[in-house]
Design an enzyme around this catalytic site. Structure first.
Site, PDB file in Angstrom:
ATOM      1  N   GLU A 165      33.644  41.994  22.957  1.00  0.00           N
ATOM      2  CA  GLU A 165      32.792  43.004  23.714  1.00  0.00           C
ATOM      3  C   GLU A 165      33.621  43.932  24.609  1.00  0.00           C
ATOM      4  N   TYR A 167      36.207  43.332  26.522  1.00  0.00           N
ATOM      5  CA  TYR A 167      36.747  43.000  27.901  1.00  0.00           C
ATOM      6  C   TYR A 167      38.279  42.761  27.784  1.00  0.00           C
ATOM      7  N   ARG A 214      35.341  33.337  22.289  1.00  0.00           N
ATOM      8  CA  ARG A 214      34.726  34.120  21.716  1.00  0.00           C
ATOM      9  C   ARG A 214      35.184  35.599  20.976  1.00  0.00           C
ATOM     10  N   HIS A 252      31.357  47.217  24.541  1.00  0.00           N
ATOM     11  CA  HIS A 252      30.272  47.566  25.231  1.00  0.00           C
ATOM     12  C   HIS A 252      30.216  49.207  25.259  1.00  0.00           C
ATOM     13  N   GLN A 339      14.034  44.801  28.855  1.00  0.00           N
ATOM     14  CA  GLN A 339      13.476  45.289  29.916  1.00  0.00           C
ATOM     15  C   GLN A 339      13.577  44.751  31.319  1.00  0.00           C
TER      16      GLN A 339
HETATM   17  P1  FAD Z   1      -4.249  46.874  27.740  1.00  0.00           P
HETATM   18  O1  FAD Z   1      -2.864  46.405  26.921  1.00  0.00           O
HETATM   19  O2  FAD Z   1      -4.664  48.328  27.625  1.00  0.00           O
HETATM   20  O3  FAD Z   1      -5.567  46.029  27.495  1.00  0.00           O
HETATM   21  C1  FAD Z   1      -6.810  46.162  27.962  1.00  0.00           C
HETATM   22  C2  FAD Z   1      -7.959  45.538  27.244  1.00  0.00           C
HETATM   23  O4  FAD Z   1      -9.223  45.574  27.713  1.00  0.00           O
HETATM   24  C3  FAD Z   1      -8.001  46.250  25.680  1.00  0.00           C
HETATM   25  O5  FAD Z   1      -7.692  45.174  24.795  1.00  0.00           O
HETATM   26  C4  FAD Z   1      -9.284  46.715  25.735  1.00  0.00           C
HETATM   27  O6  FAD Z   1      -9.878  46.573  24.543  1.00  0.00           O
HETATM   28  C5  FAD Z   1     -10.063  45.697  26.656  1.00  0.00           C
HETATM   29  N1  FAD Z   1     -11.213  46.246  27.284  1.00  0.00           N
HETATM   30  C6  FAD Z   1     -11.365  47.382  28.125  1.00  0.00           C
HETATM   31  N2  FAD Z   1     -12.426  47.431  28.712  1.00  0.00           N
HETATM   32  C7  FAD Z   1     -13.024  46.767  28.028  1.00  0.00           C
HETATM   33  C8  FAD Z   1     -14.598  46.116  28.219  1.00  0.00           C
HETATM   34  N3  FAD Z   1     -15.615  46.999  28.836  1.00  0.00           N
HETATM   35  N4  FAD Z   1     -15.104  45.162  27.507  1.00  0.00           N
HETATM   36  C9  FAD Z   1     -14.242  44.260  26.634  1.00  0.00           C
HETATM   37  N5  FAD Z   1     -12.971  44.604  26.679  1.00  0.00           N
HETATM   38  C10 FAD Z   1     -12.421  45.723  27.229  1.00  0.00           C
HETATM   39  N6  FAD Z   1       5.346  48.116  27.209  1.00  0.00           N
HETATM   40  C11 FAD Z   1       6.332  47.764  27.294  1.00  0.00           C
HETATM   41  O7  FAD Z   1       6.825  47.040  28.180  1.00  0.00           O
HETATM   42  N7  FAD Z   1       7.418  48.031  26.470  1.00  0.00           N
HETATM   43  C12 FAD Z   1       7.328  48.811  25.359  1.00  0.00           C
HETATM   44  O8  FAD Z   1       8.110  48.927  24.639  1.00  0.00           O
HETATM   45  C13 FAD Z   1       5.905  49.517  25.149  1.00  0.00           C
HETATM   46  N8  FAD Z   1       5.556  50.026  24.178  1.00  0.00           N
HETATM   47  C14 FAD Z   1       4.630  50.917  23.964  1.00  0.00           C
HETATM   48  C15 FAD Z   1       4.367  51.617  23.033  1.00  0.00           C
HETATM   49  C16 FAD Z   1       3.070  52.201  22.835  1.00  0.00           C
HETATM   50  C17 FAD Z   1       2.847  53.492  21.732  1.00  0.00           C
HETATM   51  C18 FAD Z   1       2.105  52.013  23.927  1.00  0.00           C
HETATM   52  C19 FAD Z   1       0.897  52.564  23.789  1.00  0.00           C
HETATM   53  C20 FAD Z   1       2.268  51.261  25.016  1.00  0.00           C
HETATM   54  C21 FAD Z   1       3.614  50.640  24.975  1.00  0.00           C
HETATM   55  N9  FAD Z   1       3.804  49.875  26.284  1.00  0.00           N
HETATM   56  C22 FAD Z   1       5.070  49.098  26.259  1.00  0.00           C
HETATM   57  C23 FAD Z   1       3.022  49.570  27.218  1.00  0.00           C
HETATM   58  C24 FAD Z   1       2.090  48.395  27.061  1.00  0.00           C
HETATM   59  O9  FAD Z   1       1.620  48.059  26.094  1.00  0.00           O
HETATM   60  C25 FAD Z   1       0.973  48.427  28.436  1.00  0.00           C
HETATM   61  O10 FAD Z   1       1.612  48.683  29.554  1.00  0.00           O
HETATM   62  C26 FAD Z   1       0.035  47.065  28.015  1.00  0.00           C
HETATM   63  O11 FAD Z   1      -0.453  46.667  27.157  1.00  0.00           O
HETATM   64  C27 FAD Z   1      -0.644  47.045  29.398  1.00  0.00           C
HETATM   65  O12 FAD Z   1      -1.451  45.920  29.544  1.00  0.00           O
HETATM   66  P2  FAD Z   1      -2.947  45.883  29.929  1.00  0.00           P
HETATM   67  O13 FAD Z   1      -3.358  44.292  29.692  1.00  0.00           O
HETATM   68  O14 FAD Z   1      -3.015  46.342  31.452  1.00  0.00           O
HETATM   69  O15 FAD Z   1      -3.922  46.627  29.206  1.00  0.00           O
HETATM   70  P1  NAP Z   2       5.144  58.053  31.506  1.00  0.00           P
HETATM   71  O1  NAP Z   2       6.227  57.623  31.046  1.00  0.00           O
HETATM   72  O2  NAP Z   2       4.413  58.322  32.714  1.00  0.00           O
HETATM   73  O3  NAP Z   2       4.853  59.505  30.674  1.00  0.00           O
HETATM   74  C1  NAP Z   2       4.019  60.503  30.766  1.00  0.00           C
HETATM   75  C2  NAP Z   2       4.600  61.892  30.235  1.00  0.00           C
HETATM   76  O4  NAP Z   2       3.577  62.810  30.362  1.00  0.00           O
HETATM   77  C3  NAP Z   2       5.749  62.207  31.037  1.00  0.00           C
HETATM   78  O5  NAP Z   2       6.576  62.959  30.270  1.00  0.00           O
HETATM   79  C4  NAP Z   2       5.123  63.509  32.088  1.00  0.00           C
HETATM   80  O6  NAP Z   2       5.993  64.325  32.050  1.00  0.00           O
HETATM   81  C5  NAP Z   2       3.913  63.971  30.956  1.00  0.00           C
HETATM   82  N1  NAP Z   2       2.709  64.463  31.611  1.00  0.00           N
HETATM   83  C6  NAP Z   2       2.015  63.862  32.828  1.00  0.00           C
HETATM   84  N2  NAP Z   2       1.003  64.469  33.047  1.00  0.00           N
HETATM   85  C7  NAP Z   2       1.073  65.535  32.411  1.00  0.00           C
HETATM   86  C8  NAP Z   2      -0.025  66.731  32.188  1.00  0.00           C
HETATM   87  N3  NAP Z   2      -0.956  66.756  32.847  1.00  0.00           N
HETATM   88  N4  NAP Z   2       0.152  67.422  31.292  1.00  0.00           N
HETATM   89  C9  NAP Z   2       1.256  67.511  30.335  1.00  0.00           C
HETATM   90  N5  NAP Z   2       2.289  66.458  30.597  1.00  0.00           N
HETATM   91  C10 NAP Z   2       2.007  65.480  31.479  1.00  0.00           C
HETATM   92  O7  NAP Z   2       3.648  57.481  30.395  1.00  0.00           O
HETATM   93  P2  NAP Z   2       3.588  57.120  28.967  1.00  0.00           P
HETATM   94  O8  NAP Z   2       4.614  57.517  28.058  1.00  0.00           O
HETATM   95  O9  NAP Z   2       2.337  57.203  28.611  1.00  0.00           O
HETATM   96  O10 NAP Z   2       3.805  55.685  29.034  1.00  0.00           O
HETATM   97  C11 NAP Z   2       2.972  54.672  29.350  1.00  0.00           C
HETATM   98  C12 NAP Z   2       3.771  53.462  30.082  1.00  0.00           C
HETATM   99  O11 NAP Z   2       3.974  52.505  28.995  1.00  0.00           O
HETATM  100  C13 NAP Z   2       5.217  53.556  30.680  1.00  0.00           C
HETATM  101  O12 NAP Z   2       5.271  53.676  31.913  1.00  0.00           O
HETATM  102  C14 NAP Z   2       6.240  52.895  30.081  1.00  0.00           C
HETATM  103  O13 NAP Z   2       6.730  52.052  30.862  1.00  0.00           O
HETATM  104  C15 NAP Z   2       5.258  52.170  29.013  1.00  0.00           C
HETATM  105  N6  NAP Z   2       6.149  52.296  27.792  1.00  0.00           N
HETATM  106  C16 NAP Z   2       7.431  51.885  27.610  1.00  0.00           C
HETATM  107  C17 NAP Z   2       8.409  51.684  26.673  1.00  0.00           C
HETATM  108  C18 NAP Z   2       9.360  51.224  26.637  1.00  0.00           C
HETATM  109  O14 NAP Z   2      10.306  51.581  25.652  1.00  0.00           O
HETATM  110  N7  NAP Z   2       9.878  50.518  27.529  1.00  0.00           N
HETATM  111  C19 NAP Z   2       7.802  52.607  25.696  1.00  0.00           C
HETATM  112  C20 NAP Z   2       6.440  53.134  25.608  1.00  0.00           C
HETATM  113  C21 NAP Z   2       5.725  52.810  26.807  1.00  0.00           C
HETATM  114  P3  NAP Z   2       6.287  65.759  32.845  1.00  0.00           P
HETATM  115  O15 NAP Z   2       5.105  65.464  33.842  1.00  0.00           O
HETATM  116  O16 NAP Z   2       7.526  66.255  33.294  1.00  0.00           O
HETATM  117  O17 NAP Z   2       5.496  66.704  31.681  1.00  0.00           O
HETATM  118 FE1  SF4 Z   3      15.136  40.239  27.759  1.00  0.00          FE
HETATM  119 FE2  SF4 Z   3      12.562  38.789  27.770  1.00  0.00          FE
HETATM  120 FE3  SF4 Z   3      12.861  41.174  26.556  1.00  0.00          FE
HETATM  121 FE4  SF4 Z   3      13.912  39.023  25.406  1.00  0.00          FE
HETATM  122  S1  SF4 Z   3      11.852  39.348  25.722  1.00  0.00           S
HETATM  123  S2  SF4 Z   3      14.769  41.097  25.723  1.00  0.00           S
HETATM  124  S3  SF4 Z   3      14.837  37.816  27.344  1.00  0.00           S
HETATM  125  S4  SF4 Z   3      13.082  40.528  28.828  1.00  0.00           S
END
Ligand code: FAD
Ligand code: NAP
Ligand code: SF4
Length: 670
Positions: A165, A167, A214, A252, A339
């Site tokens: 890595e 080191y 390693r 790294h 994460q």
């Molecule tokens: P949600 O996952 O939104 O779940 C809410 C649930 O409530 C849904 O299943 C919905 O159907 C249900 N629901 C709502 N209202 C009702 C109702 N009235 N009756 C019955 N059911 C209902 N997070 C990461 O940590 N790492 C990532 O890499 C990452 N990548 C992402 C990529 C994308 C494209 C997206 C969209 C999200 C990503 N996220 C990632 C974010 C992550 O998925 C969300 O932060 C997480 O799912 C939020 O969890 P939650 O349980 O609060 O809500």
């Molecule tokens: P976000 O990270 O808060 O990004 C929102 C984006 O929208 C920003 O680029 C912001 O930048 C822009 N924005 C906000 N208000 C706006 C407006 N009124 N008009 C135009 N642009 C606007 O949220 P997200 O991308 O929706 O992701 C949601 C969450 O999912 C994140 O907090 C993240 O942690 C999680 N997630 C994580 C991963 C991961 O790889 N770890 C991947 C996907 C999602 P400006 O305000 O500068 O325009």
């Molecule tokens: Fe790290 Fe847990 Fe994500 Fe695996 S799932 S990479 S151990 S935070």
């Protein structure tokens, strides 16, 4: 008969016999630095109880100059030895085996006193190292050997000498860092003198203790080791007294991902397989191995003698016990997101795990049986609701889990649709398997109204988020789509503007430029995309032609209003991978954008004061979210206690890590 006969087979390494062929690889958790040794001991003892054959601790500094950062843990005093004795005793009482890693960081040590072969600064450190003289080199060797002797005194079964890595020991091996002309530099026999001497002296210090070395099989840096040199070193290390060789991949500072979620599973195991017939001692393979199926496949096909997994033991301490019991579907999967583990480590926070918030919090977040069972309704089967429901049921509460979707997982389905994030599918499957095995009553495919909730003692509202409109004139035009529609397969034009460059904007851009097989599911294609070659053909294993990504499927602009480089807030250890991927695909990433209007001609913007028309066919809105608490008033009207978690609580900076953590912690306290 176990499903994983090779994995569960005992193996003897030197004088130590292990009950199976699974090793928990070294991880820096930050626990030692808390000074709470009961907590450190519980972290390792929990994993020993879970059946893993051998564990390697996080890297311990052999001296102050070799510590990864100032104050890094090591065995410097009698008190340190007594502290480590707590850990080893607890592990041995639980039937486990544990080796201590000795990690000298060389020029990767984050401090002005760092040392190396030559005064060549690393691109990932602000500190130029001091070139060691003969006496300085002898001091480092002696300190490493002393650390090994102290590890035995502290009750460890042996040590791992960190030689990969990038080191300290790795730094002496390559002309990239080692510019010396004395007996420690120049010809390869001289450059490998330090690691070989270290192993011989550690062997002498250990007595019959286990000695793991390693070794870096592919450096992934310019002028790294050749394969011939790797084999020559392996022979010399074996002759110097190592019992087993563990695999290291990439320095790294390498600009190739080696453990992120987009790296194919077992992407580098072919190199361990190539080393295995060259040596007489066992070899351990590593990197992106996260299921018993993959591990068993590597062993049964003769690619290695053992498998090292590190992060999977944060996700599930009982990985081996569950595999042995034929309950692999119950293993919490490491989705390789970094994460809560590496991103925390590199931000100076304690390590944990996105899927298992109890990792490194074993003594603080305890799940006990409730003495006052309640009837709980959980609305929303995303990660927040699922975690709360499953934990509450485990504690003895009577739980009903609702979701409007017929499937559990919420937004995790969207995450899993992104090329390179396929591991999220495993997380959904694990939640589904746990739900089946639990006492939770699922009511899926049911849109909940407040009337459904009458009669429960309390409600957990986990209804997630509503995407936020960007407020751009013309946003209601048909060529404007939300990210959810796009990721669910809505047709998208050839030229696309993505409004918002947060985590979701980046993911959507990756989705849009991609076509065909995901490179994560095709190791050869992935190697081509990242320019990974063969160390037998080019020193260090970087392909001379560089990265050769597939042509992008579309022309994409990724935009944000903040006047800074898009992607600054992405994961500490993975953001660079997302930025590099989009750069390779020609995505135009712009900060400092004002959105003026969307018309049939495209998206009108002003960038740093200059009006521009982006001639796009489709605009995708990824402008963040607001909490969906539409049921809250109705629940209040019923007079029920209502706990709000996940996106329904706070949408800003929400991720699955917070959603799961909040769900588990709430249920642990109810
Ligand atoms: P949600 O996952 O939104 O779940 C809410 C649930 O409530 C849904 O299943 C919905 O159907 C249900 N629901 C709502 N209202 C009702 C109702 N009235 N009756 C019955 N059911 C209902 N997070 C990461 O940590 N790492 C990532 O890499 C990452 N990548 C992402 C990529 C994308 C494209 C997206 C969209 C999200 C990503 N996220 C990632 C974010 C992550 O998925 C969300 O932060 C997480 O799912 C939020 O969890 P939650 O349980 O609060 O809500
Ligand atoms: P976000 O990270 O808060 O990004 C929102 C984006 O929208 C920003 O680029 C912001 O930048 C822009 N924005 C906000 N208000 C706006 C407006 N009124 N008009 C135009 N642009 C606007 O949220 P997200 O991308 O929706 O992701 C949601 C969450 O999912 C994140 O907090 C993240 O942690 C999680 N997630 C994580 C991963 C991961 O790889 N770890 C991947 C996907 C999602 P400006 O305000 O500068 O325009
Ligand atoms: Fe790290 Fe847990 Fe994500 Fe695996 S799932 S990479 S151990 S935070």
């Amino acid at each position: 008969m176990t499903t994983y006969p090779h994995l569960m087979q005992p193996i003897t390494l030197g004088a130590v016999t292990l009950k199976n062929r699974v090793m928990m690889g070294s991880m820096h958790t930050g626990l030692e630095e808390t000074g709470d040794w009961n907590r450190v001991a519980e972290f390792y003892a929990t994993r020993a109880r879970g059946g893993v054959g051998l564990m390697v601790t996080g890297g311990m500094a052999p001296n102050r100059e070799g510590g990864v950062f100032p104050g890094a843990a090591g065995l410097f005093s009698a008190q340190d030895i007594a502290n480590h004795r707590l850990v080893t005793d607890r592990v041995h009482d639980a039937g486990g085996r544990i080796a201590m890693q000795i990690l000298h960081a060389g020029r990767y040590a984050y401090g002005p006193d760092c040392v190396s072969a030559s005064a060549v600064k690393s691109p990932i450190s602000p500190f130029p190292p001091k070139e060691l003289d003969e006496a300085g080199i002898e001091k480092q060797i002696a300190d490493i050997a002393t650390a090994a002797a102290r590890a035995m005194e502290a009750g460890y079964d042996g040590v791992e000498v960190m030689g990969s890595e990038g080191y300290f020991l790795n730094q002496f091996l390559v002309t990239h860092v080692n510019r010396r002309a004395d007996r420690w530099g120049g010809a390869y026999e001289n450059r490998m003198r330090l690691p070989v001497e270290v192993v011989a002296r550690v062997r002498a210090a250990l007595g019959p203790g286990l000695l793991i070395y390693r070794i870096s099989l592919i450096d992934l840096i310019p002028n790294g080791s050749t394969w011939e040199e790797v084999v020559q070193l392996a022979h010399a290390i074996e002759a110097a007294g190592a019992d087993v060789l563990n695999t290291g991949i990439g320095w790294h500072e390498a600009r190739v991902p080696t453990i992120a979620t987009s790296v194919p599973r077992a992407a580098f195991a072919h190199l361990t397989a190539r080393l295995r017939p060259e040596v007489g001692i066992p070899v351990i393979t590593s990197n992106r191995i996260n299921t018993p199926e993959v591990a068993e496949g590597l062993l049964s096909s003769g690619m290695a003698d053992m498998v090292s997994m590190a992060r999977p033991f944060l996700a599930d301490p009982d990985f081996v016990a569950k595999a042995a019991a034929g309950k692999a579907a119950q293993i919490a999967p490491c989705i390789a997101c970094n994460q809560a583990c590496l991103d925390h480590t590199f931000s100076g926070k304690l390590t944990s795990c996105l899927v298992n918030p109890r990792a490194c919090h074993e003594t603080e977040l305890v799940i006990t049986t409730t003495t006052a069972p309640k009837r709980l309704a959980v609305v929303g089967a995303g990660p927040a609701g699922l975690s709360a429901a499953l934990t509450a049921a485990e504690r003895g509460h009577e739980v009903t889990l609702f979701d409007r979707s017929p499937q559990v997982g919420g937004q995790l389905h969207l995450a899993a649709s992104i090329p390179g994030k396929e591991e999220f599918r495993g997380l959904i499957d694990w939640f589904a398997a746990r739900l089946t095995a639990s006492a939770v009553k699922p009511r899926l495919g049911h849109e909940v109204t407040a009337a459904d909730l009458a009669g429960f003692d309390a409600v957990i509202l986990a209804t997630g988020i509503t995407p936020r409109p960007a407020g751009i004139p013309g946003e209601d035009a048909p060529q404007v789509l939300g990210y959810r529609e796009v990721l669910r397969g809505a047709p998208v034009g050839a030229r696309v503007a993505v409004v918002g460059a947060g985590g979701i904007g980046f993911d959507v851009a990756e989705y849009l430029v991609h076509h065909g097989t995901s490179p994560t599911l095709d190791a050869a294609l992935w190697r081509q995309e990242w320019g990974v070659g063969d160390p037998a053909e080019v020193p260090g294993g970087l392909a001379p032609e560089g990265p050769r990504p597939e042509a992008p499927a579309r022309e994409v602009w990724l935009l944000q209003r903040k006047p800074e480089k898009p992607g600054r807030k992405l994961g500490k250890t993975t953001g660079w991978i997302h930025r590099a991927t989009l750069q390779m695909k020609g995505v135009k990433m712009l900060g400092g954008v004002s959105y003026e209007a969307i018309t049939p001609e495209g998206l009108h913007v002003t960038v740093n004061g200059t009006p521009q028309l982006l001639p796009v066919d489709t605009v995708v809105i990824c402008a963040g979210q607001t909490p969906d608490r539409s049921l809250a008033a109705g629940i209040e009207a019923l007079g029920l206690p209502c706990h709000i978690i996940g996106g329904a609580d706070v949408a800003a900076e929400l991720d699955a890590k917070r959603a799961i953590d909040q769900g588990v912690r709430l249920a642990a306290a109810l």
